[in-house]
Design an enzyme around this catalytic site. Structure first.
Site, PDB file in Angstrom:
ATOM      1  N   LYS A  71      15.856 -10.945 -10.225  1.00 34.01           N
ATOM      2  CA  LYS A  71      16.945 -11.742  -9.651  1.00 34.01           C
ATOM      3  C   LYS A  71      17.780 -12.443 -10.726  1.00 34.01           C
ATOM      4  CE  LYS A  71      15.601 -12.277  -4.896  1.00 34.01           C
ATOM      5  NZ  LYS A  71      15.016 -13.091  -3.853  1.00 34.01           N
ATOM      6  N   GLN A 114       0.787  -1.232   0.000  1.00 30.32           N
ATOM      7  CA  GLN A 114       0.000   0.000   0.000  1.00 30.32           C
ATOM      8  C   GLN A 114       0.824   1.290   0.000  1.00 30.32           C
ATOM      9  OE1 GLN A 114      -3.552   2.288   2.462  1.00 30.32           O
ATOM     10  NE2 GLN A 114      -3.132   0.204   3.019  1.00 30.32           N
ATOM     11  N   SER A 115       1.883   1.333   0.806  1.00 32.23           N
ATOM     12  CA  SER A 115       2.566   2.619   1.000  1.00 32.23           C
ATOM     13  C   SER A 115       3.123   3.168  -0.321  1.00 32.23           C
ATOM     14  CB  SER A 115       3.691   2.468   2.026  1.00 32.23           C
ATOM     15  OG  SER A 115       4.636   1.501   1.572  1.00 32.23           O
ATOM     16  N   GLN A 163     -17.047  26.616  19.540  1.00 33.65           N
ATOM     17  CA  GLN A 163     -15.871  27.490  19.387  1.00 33.65           C
ATOM     18  C   GLN A 163     -15.679  28.366  20.625  1.00 33.65           C
ATOM     19  OE1 GLN A 163     -17.388  28.575  15.215  1.00 33.65           O
ATOM     20  NE2 GLN A 163     -15.221  29.058  15.113  1.00 33.65           N
ATOM     21  N   LYS A 208      11.206  -5.037   9.165  1.00 29.21           N
ATOM     22  CA  LYS A 208      10.152  -4.907   8.157  1.00 29.21           C
ATOM     23  C   LYS A 208       8.940  -4.230   8.801  1.00 29.21           C
ATOM     24  CE  LYS A 208      11.221  -9.229   5.769  1.00 29.21           C
ATOM     25  NZ  LYS A 208      10.654 -10.514   5.354  1.00 29.21           N
ATOM     26  N   ALA A 209       8.165  -3.532   8.011  1.00 28.05           N
ATOM     27  CA  ALA A 209       7.049  -2.796   8.626  1.00 28.05           C
ATOM     28  C   ALA A 209       5.779  -2.871   7.804  1.00 28.05           C
ATOM     29  CB  ALA A 209       7.444  -1.345   8.806  1.00 28.05           C
ATOM     30  N   ARG A 232       6.571  -9.121  -9.625  1.00 26.08           N
ATOM     31  CA  ARG A 232       7.194 -10.449  -9.608  1.00 26.08           C
ATOM     32  C   ARG A 232       6.535 -11.383 -10.624  1.00 26.08           C
ATOM     33  NH1 ARG A 232       7.953 -11.099  -3.191  1.00 26.08           N
ATOM     34  NH2 ARG A 232       6.830  -9.144  -3.243  1.00 26.08           N
ATOM     35  N   ASP A 244       0.504   3.632   5.985  1.00 28.18           N
ATOM     36  CA  ASP A 244       0.731   3.249   4.582  1.00 28.18           C
ATOM     37  C   ASP A 244       0.474   4.396   3.603  1.00 28.18           C
ATOM     38  OD1 ASP A 244       1.598   0.705   5.054  1.00 28.18           O
ATOM     39  OD2 ASP A 244      -0.348  -0.226   4.831  1.00 28.18           O
ATOM     40  N   HIS A 269      11.872  -4.818   1.394  1.00 25.42           N
ATOM     41  CA  HIS A 269      12.372  -4.864   2.774  1.00 25.42           C
ATOM     42  C   HIS A 269      13.776  -4.276   2.844  1.00 25.42           C
ATOM     43  CE1 HIS A 269      15.124  -8.297   2.334  1.00 25.42           C
ATOM     44  NE2 HIS A 269      14.184  -8.937   1.654  1.00 25.42           N
TER      45      HIS A 269
HETATM   46  C1  LIG Z   1       6.258  -4.943   3.116  1.00 22.03           C
HETATM   47  C2  LIG Z   1       7.369  -5.818   3.638  1.00 22.03           C
HETATM   48  C3  LIG Z   1       7.203  -6.054   5.142  1.00 22.03           C
HETATM   49  C4  LIG Z   1       7.300  -7.165   2.905  1.00 22.03           C
HETATM   50  O1  LIG Z   1       8.493  -7.878   3.166  1.00 22.03           O
HETATM   51  P1  LIG Z   1       8.852  -9.243   2.385  1.00 22.03           P
HETATM   52  O2  LIG Z   1       7.782 -10.214   2.629  1.00 22.03           O
HETATM   53  O3  LIG Z   1      10.231  -9.627   2.735  1.00 22.03           O
HETATM   54  O4  LIG Z   1       8.722  -8.887   0.836  1.00 22.03           O
HETATM   55  P2  LIG Z   1       9.671  -8.065  -0.147  1.00 22.03           P
HETATM   56  O5  LIG Z   1       8.920  -7.886  -1.392  1.00 22.03           O
HETATM   57  O6  LIG Z   1      10.217  -6.849   0.475  1.00 22.03           O
HETATM   58  O7  LIG Z   1      10.850  -9.050  -0.476  1.00 22.03           O
HETATM   59  C5  LIG Z   1      10.656 -10.397  -0.814  1.00 22.03           C
HETATM   60  C6  LIG Z   1      11.642 -10.870  -1.838  1.00 22.03           C
HETATM   61  O8  LIG Z   1      11.106 -10.637  -3.128  1.00 22.03           O
HETATM   62  C7  LIG Z   1      12.120 -10.141  -3.967  1.00 22.03           C
HETATM   63  N1  LIG Z   1      11.522  -9.432  -5.076  1.00 22.03           N
HETATM   64  C8  LIG Z   1      10.664  -8.409  -5.086  1.00 22.03           C
HETATM   65  N2  LIG Z   1      10.342  -8.064  -6.331  1.00 22.03           N
HETATM   66  C9  LIG Z   1      11.013  -8.897  -7.156  1.00 22.03           C
HETATM   67  C10 LIG Z   1      11.104  -9.058  -8.558  1.00 22.03           C
HETATM   68  N3  LIG Z   1      10.397  -8.294  -9.396  1.00 22.03           N
HETATM   69  N4  LIG Z   1      11.899 -10.022  -9.024  1.00 22.03           N
HETATM   70  C11 LIG Z   1      12.609 -10.823  -8.207  1.00 22.03           C
HETATM   71  N5  LIG Z   1      12.555 -10.728  -6.870  1.00 22.03           N
HETATM   72  C12 LIG Z   1      11.770  -9.784  -6.360  1.00 22.03           C
HETATM   73  C13 LIG Z   1      12.933  -9.262  -3.057  1.00 22.03           C
HETATM   74  O9  LIG Z   1      14.191  -8.980  -3.590  1.00 22.03           O
HETATM   75  C14 LIG Z   1      12.991 -10.133  -1.809  1.00 22.03           C
HETATM   76  O10 LIG Z   1      13.988 -11.081  -1.937  1.00 22.03           O
HETATM   77  P3  LIG Z   1      14.952 -11.488  -0.678  1.00 22.03           P
HETATM   78  O11 LIG Z   1      14.018 -11.881   0.434  1.00 22.03           O
HETATM   79  O12 LIG Z   1      15.779 -12.583  -1.209  1.00 22.03           O
HETATM   80  O13 LIG Z   1      15.725 -10.242  -0.323  1.00 22.03           O
HETATM   81  C15 LIG Z   1       8.762  -5.178   3.352  1.00 22.03           C
HETATM   82  O14 LIG Z   1       8.879  -5.047   1.963  1.00 22.03           O
HETATM   83  C16 LIG Z   1       8.988  -3.809   3.980  1.00 22.03           C
HETATM   84  O15 LIG Z   1       9.223  -3.686   5.183  1.00 22.03           O
HETATM   85  N6  LIG Z   1       8.973  -2.757   3.150  1.00 22.03           N
HETATM   86  C17 LIG Z   1       9.292  -1.404   3.622  1.00 22.03           C
HETATM   87  C18 LIG Z   1       8.146  -0.770   4.356  1.00 22.03           C
HETATM   88  C19 LIG Z   1       6.879  -0.791   3.566  1.00 22.03           C
HETATM   89  O16 LIG Z   1       6.731  -0.126   2.572  1.00 22.03           O
HETATM   90  N7  LIG Z   1       5.922  -1.582   4.012  1.00 22.03           N
HETATM   91  C20 LIG Z   1       4.701  -1.771   3.257  1.00 22.03           C
HETATM   92  C21 LIG Z   1       3.609  -1.277   3.958  1.00 22.03           C
HETATM   93  S1  LIG Z   1       2.190  -1.317   2.931  1.00 22.03           S
END
Ligand SMILES: CC(C)(COP(=O)(O)OP(=O)(O)OC[C@H]1O[C@@H](n2cnc3c(N)ncnc32)[C@H](O)[C@@H]1OP(=O)(O)O)[C@@H](O)C(=O)NCCC(=O)NCCS
Length: 423
Positions: free
Chosen positions: A75, A17-18, A276, A137-138, A38, A172, A98
């Site tokens: 990747k 969402q963010s 007021q 992570k958040a 992905r 978010d 993350h």
């Molecule tokens: C939201 C969050 C908690 C999810 O964490 P997560 O489950 O680890 O998911 P992520 O998408 O960040 O990463 C998962 C993997 O997918 C991979 N990935 C994402 N997009 C990809 C793509 N297009 N191709 C290949 N790999 C991809 C990442 O590199 C990561 O790999 P790794 O674990 O080997 O480093 C984390 O992304 C986060 O804290 N983000 C920052 C704060 C934020 O915006 N939060 C969202 C609130 S809505």
């Protein structure tokens, strides 16, 4: 009609969402937003909280309109090459993976700046780099808790005196809006310097920025030991930190949420009314609420006096509201200059024709789902009306995006065979 961000290209490696709320806003303003997803699964929200199998979720659709989608496995060496090419032709690159994920794949600020010195790099993380939680992570509630919102929201006594989240996405979408402001400022700066910069927005900061008045309260509490504007004053003891404030108004004015006709069965039969401080406005409110005696009574006729009898005032105002419909109240009080508003349920909001008229709510068409309602672009412009389009299907624009950066049909077939891209 010229859109404000016409000609601006954004590579959007965000999810949930963010980040998507930020890039959706920029897409409504006319930017070409290319969403990197992905391979095979895409943004996790596509399949979250499904109402119908085989369709993108309403969650995804609310946050990704007006974007183009490419499935890309970043990747792989080829995936990295494609992303690099996209960044070379872009104005803004945004990610919210993350902590450390984009860096470890070769897309840190330093690397991206080398690829294209003009590109602005936007990033969202839960916490700033100097925070002890920098690597954590958040999600939404994490930010609401760490940013001061949860501790100060909810009821200050009884069984439900527990940290409480707001229904609004302060962690978010609010973070996304903050980042959008940063990116737009960075774009203006680049006009002057010719160089892109790094814009980091933490979710904790975005929430805390909306909790300024709670920091004000904390400092006041330290200085004078009480918070006169909170319902607890004067009869309850204050501790050393800002308590939860129930439905109190954030300033010195006396605001509260009152029961209206039907409250016994309708959880949203409530109205918010503000008294007021200025004598003229207070007098008008007293007349409107059927309490003319408060105008001359020293127990009520100054803001200081009212602070000592808040509970009595809440009771008095509720005598006026309890048997009236919330809309009638707002109609009547509004005409008499009293600040007030109905508590509207999401059902009432979704059915509100006036919100469609002004483009706040819009109905859009998606090839698989058909029509759905979404919230449109909040700022309204005198010479530009954003056209809210449907969110893309997963990988819908893979071919056209790859061709735009010079790949041939044969290249694309090869990428598909190697699962670098999918559809
Ligand atoms: C939201 C969050 C908690 C999810 O964490 P997560 O489950 O680890 O998911 P992520 O998408 O960040 O990463 C998962 C993997 O997918 C991979 N990935 C994402 N997009 C990809 C793509 N297009 N191709 C290949 N790999 C991809 C990442 O590199 C990561 O790999 P790794 O674990 O080997 O480093 C984390 O992304 C986060 O804290 N983000 C920052 C704060 C934020 O915006 N939060 C969202 C609130 S809505």
């Amino acid at each position: 009609m010229v859109s404000p961000l016409q000609g601006i290209k954004i590579i959007d490696w965000t999810q949930v969402q963010s980040g998507p709320s930020c890039t959706q806003l920029l897409a409504w303003l006319g930017a070409d937003v290319i969403k990197i997803e992905r391979v095979g699964s895409g943004d996790p929200t596509r399949n979250e909280l499904l109402d119908f199998e085989g369709m993108d979720s309403l969650y995804f659709l609310q946050l990704n309109s007006n974007k183009r989608s490419i499935e890309l496995n970043v990747k792989t060496p080829e995936g990295k090459e494609i992303l690099t090419k996209l960044i070379k032709g872009a104005d803004i690159f945004v990610e919210n993976l993350h902590p450390g994920a984009a860096d470890s794949l070769g897309f840190s600020w330093e690397e991206v700046h080398k690829m294209n010195p003009r590109v602005i790099y936007g990033t969202i993380k839960g916490f700033n780099d100097d925070s002890p939680y920098a690597s954590v992570k958040a999600f939404e509630p994490v930010a609401q808790c760490a940013g001061g919102a949860a501790a100060t929201t909810g009821w200050w006594d009884g069984e439900y005196n527990i940290p409480t989240q707001s229904g609004a996405a302060l962690g978010d979408s609010n973070t996304g809006m903050h980042l959008a402001i940063g990116l737009l400022a960075a774009l203006l700066k680049r006009e002057k310097t010719g160089e892109g910069c790094f814009v980091q927005q933490s979710m904790q900061d975005a929430v805390l920025n909306l909790c300024r008045i709670k920091l004000r309260d904390q400092l006041m509490l330290q200085n004078i030991g009480v918070l006169k504007h909170l319902p607890e004053y004067p009869s309850e003891k204050f501790g050393d930190t800002v308590p939860r404030a129930g439905n109190v108004e954030g300033g010195q004015v006396l605001g509260w949420c009152y029961k209206c006709k039907g409250w016994e069965t309708d959880p949203n039969a409530y109205v918010y009314i503000v008294l007021q401080n200025e004598a003229k406005a207070f007098d008008e409110a007293c007349q409107a609420l059927g309490k003319p005696e408060w105008i001359t009574d020293p127990k009520f006729n100054t803001p200081e006096a009212r602070n000592l009898v808040k509970q009595e005032i809440y009771k008095g105002v509720e005598e006026y509201t309890i048997n009236k419909d919330k809309h009638e109240i707002v109609d009547e009080l509004g005409k008499k200059g009293v600040p007030c508003g109905p508590v509207l349920s999401m059902l009432e909001i979704e059915k509100d024709e006036s919100l469609y008229k002004c483009g706040t709510l819009v109905e859009v068409d998606q090839p698989i789902r058909g029509k759905y309602v979404t919230i449109g672009c909040p700022p309204k412009f005198s010479d530009f009306t954003p056209e809210v389009k449907s969110a893309p299907l997963l990988g819908e624009h893979t071919n056209e995006i790859l061709k735009e950066i010079g790949y041939t049909d044969a290249d694309i077939d090869k990428f598909r065979t190697g699962h670098i891209v999918c559809k």
